[in-house]
Enzyme design. Structure first.
Site, PDB file in Angstrom:
ATOM      1  N   GLU A  81       8.825  13.463  56.829  1.00  0.00           N
ATOM      2  CA  GLU A  81      10.176  13.179  57.320  1.00  0.00           C
ATOM      3  C   GLU A  81      10.135  12.998  58.834  1.00  0.00           C
ATOM      4  O   GLU A  81      11.176  12.960  59.485  1.00  0.00           O
ATOM      5  CB  GLU A  81      11.170  14.261  56.912  1.00  0.00           C
ATOM      6  N   CYS A 113      12.029  17.741  53.040  1.00  0.00           N
ATOM      7  CA  CYS A 113      10.810  18.513  52.811  1.00  0.00           C
ATOM      8  C   CYS A 113      10.287  18.409  51.381  1.00  0.00           C
ATOM      9  O   CYS A 113       9.229  18.961  51.072  1.00  0.00           O
ATOM     10  CB  CYS A 113      11.074  19.985  53.135  1.00  0.00           C
ATOM     11  N   THR A 154      11.765  28.180  64.400  1.00  0.00           N
ATOM     12  CA  THR A 154      11.136  27.787  63.135  1.00  0.00           C
ATOM     13  C   THR A 154      10.322  26.504  63.265  1.00  0.00           C
ATOM     14  O   THR A 154       9.837  25.979  62.262  1.00  0.00           O
ATOM     15  CB  THR A 154      12.191  27.589  62.030  1.00  0.00           C
ATOM     16  N   SER A 203      22.717  25.470  54.717  1.00  0.00           N
ATOM     17  CA  SER A 203      21.432  25.047  54.161  1.00  0.00           C
ATOM     18  C   SER A 203      20.819  26.146  53.304  1.00  0.00           C
ATOM     19  O   SER A 203      20.212  25.867  52.262  1.00  0.00           O
ATOM     20  CB  SER A 203      20.471  24.658  55.287  1.00  0.00           C
ATOM     21  N   HIS A 235       8.967  26.151  49.198  1.00  0.00           N
ATOM     22  CA  HIS A 235       9.116  25.539  50.515  1.00  0.00           C
ATOM     23  C   HIS A 235       9.559  26.629  51.472  1.00  0.00           C
ATOM     24  O   HIS A 235      10.463  27.413  51.175  1.00  0.00           O
ATOM     25  CB  HIS A 235      10.157  24.415  50.460  1.00  0.00           C
ATOM     26  N   ASN A 278       7.303  25.813  60.502  1.00  0.00           N
ATOM     27  CA  ASN A 278       7.772  24.883  59.483  1.00  0.00           C
ATOM     28  C   ASN A 278       6.994  23.569  59.581  1.00  0.00           C
ATOM     29  O   ASN A 278       6.921  22.951  60.636  1.00  0.00           O
ATOM     30  CB  ASN A 278       9.270  24.619  59.664  1.00  0.00           C
ATOM     31  N   SER A 310      16.206  19.226  51.981  1.00  0.00           N
ATOM     32  CA  SER A 310      17.624  19.171  52.321  1.00  0.00           C
ATOM     33  C   SER A 310      18.204  17.807  52.026  1.00  0.00           C
ATOM     34  O   SER A 310      17.518  16.794  52.017  1.00  0.00           O
ATOM     35  CB  SER A 310      17.811  19.507  53.802  1.00  0.00           C
TER      36      SER A 310
END
Length: 390
Positions: A81, A113, A154, A203, A235, A278, A310
């Site tokens: 992404e 993701c 993150t 989220s 994830h 992440n 997401s």
């Protein structure tokens, strides 16, 4: 008898720099426990100036090509992404750097993701059609958020490469899965933005809803009962999210909610993500690598995978660890890669955070910083110039 298909080899690469989250805590006047305990993160990988999703993806994939060669690889699927071009797949650069055969299709996949799981499932389907073929799946991303935002601690960078084949050495991907899609705006990165936008609390709720619905669909499709799974990979936008998701899944499925049991089922999957940060598409497969590299004996262990992206798409599926898997791992090398990262300070971190690709025509050279086998040498009229360093 159906030929088993799955992950024959698994390798990773990451940014060659590392930032301890205490640096961010000091800048923001925050207690470090907010990160180490609150979200379960300690450090984040940062790319050098000449590292990006292509160099990391190629470095991960090179380990697989060096071990197995390129014979039978007719497809490369690159999930990300953190796209670098609106048209050309990042995997085409990797194809050239690895000198793969021209008799090969290369495609980029995007859905936040989740897309590496789509790539893995597409790869298994291709091998079902022709068990002689092998498919190279690459997931590579750089997570970057606004300074001072909830997402800043993150951040991270890394790539995972998987060789999907018949009679795999590591993990068989079992038939069947549960899927879920819902059009929501919990996380997004519009064109023209390097940093993502996220509604953090929304989220988290969306992730948990996706966990529940993907599992319910998996059960409706005749999947294994929850009692047959011994370990779970999720994830991990941050490792504490995996803990939240796991408890919600087990509660939904009617499994054992004993805290010690829940912790044992996911603890080995958290180690790498906790110190890398992440990695978006690569995150769930870094969790798998962390599990395989643990001290546990996992022969014949059934793993539940919950992949979330997401926006949103989720999938639950099963994998079975193969007997003798341990002799095919690179555990010590993987730990050495993490230990070799160069620590950076607050000033170097802020310089990285503000770095942007050029937007005007011209020649732009980049400093030679990476210790990796490939580097982004610079830009010529907005064309990316990659080089082999080793």
């Amino acid at each position: 008898m159906t030929t088993p298909i799955g992950i024959h080899d698994l390798a990773f690469a990451t940014g060659s720099r590392v930032l301890d989250l205490s640096v961010i805590a000091v800048r923001l006047g925050t207690e470090i426990e907010k990160y180490t305990i609150g979200i379960g993160q300690e450090r984040m990988s940062i790319p050098a100036a000449d590292e990006d999703i292509v160099t990391m993806g190629a470095a991960a994939a090179k380990q697989i090509i060096d071990r197995h060669g390129a014979e039978g690889i007719r497809t490369v699927l690159f999930a990300t992404e953190t796209g670098i071009d609106q048209s050309k797949a990042a995997g085409v650069y990797v194809h050239q750097l690895l000198e793969l055969p021209t008799t090969c299709r290369v495609v980029e996949l995007k859905q936040a993701c989740y897309s590496a799981t789509a790539a893995l499932q597409f790869a298994t389907a291709l091998v079902v059609c022709d068990p002689r073929q092998r498919v190279l799946v690459i997931a590579s991303d750089v997570a970057r958020y606004e300074l001072g935002s909830s997402g800043e601690p993150t951040q991270g960078a890394g790539a995972v490469a998987m060789l999907v084949a018949a009679d795999p050495d590591l993990v068989v991907i079992e038939p069947g899965s549960g899927v879920f899609t819902s059009d929501i705006m919990d996380f997004w990165r519009p064109n023209g933005r390097v940093t993502a936008l996220v509604d953090g609390k929304y989220s988290i709720r969306a992730y948990l809803q996706a966990v529940e619905n993907a599992w319910n669909d998996y059960s409706a499709q005749g999947g294994f009962p929850i009692s047959e799974f011994n370990r779970f990979c999720y994830h991990q936008p941050f490792t504490k999210m995996a803990s939240k998701a796991h408890r919600h899944l087990i509660k939904t499925a009617g499994g054992d909610l004993d805290p010690a049991v829940l912790d044992a089922q996911i603890a080995p999957t958290l180690k790498y993500n906790r110190v890398i940060g992440n990695t978006y598409t690569a995150s769930i497969y870094l969790a798998l690598l962390s599990l395989l590299d643990s001290d546990e004996e996992l022969d014949e262990t059934k793993i539940g995978f919950l992949s979330y992206g997401s926006g949103s798409v989720a999938e639950f599926f099963a994998g079975t660890v193969q007997p003798g898997y341990r002799k095919h791992l690179r555990s010590e090398e993987n730990r050495s890669v993490l230990a070799a990262r160069v620590p950076i300070d607050a000033s170097e971190y802020l310089t990285w955070h503000e770095r942007r690709d050029p937007t005007e025509l011209g020649d732009f050279a980049l400093p030679n910083e990476t210790p990796g086998p490939f580097r982004l040498a610079g830009f010529t009229d907005l064309k990316r110039d990659y080089a082999v360093t080793q």
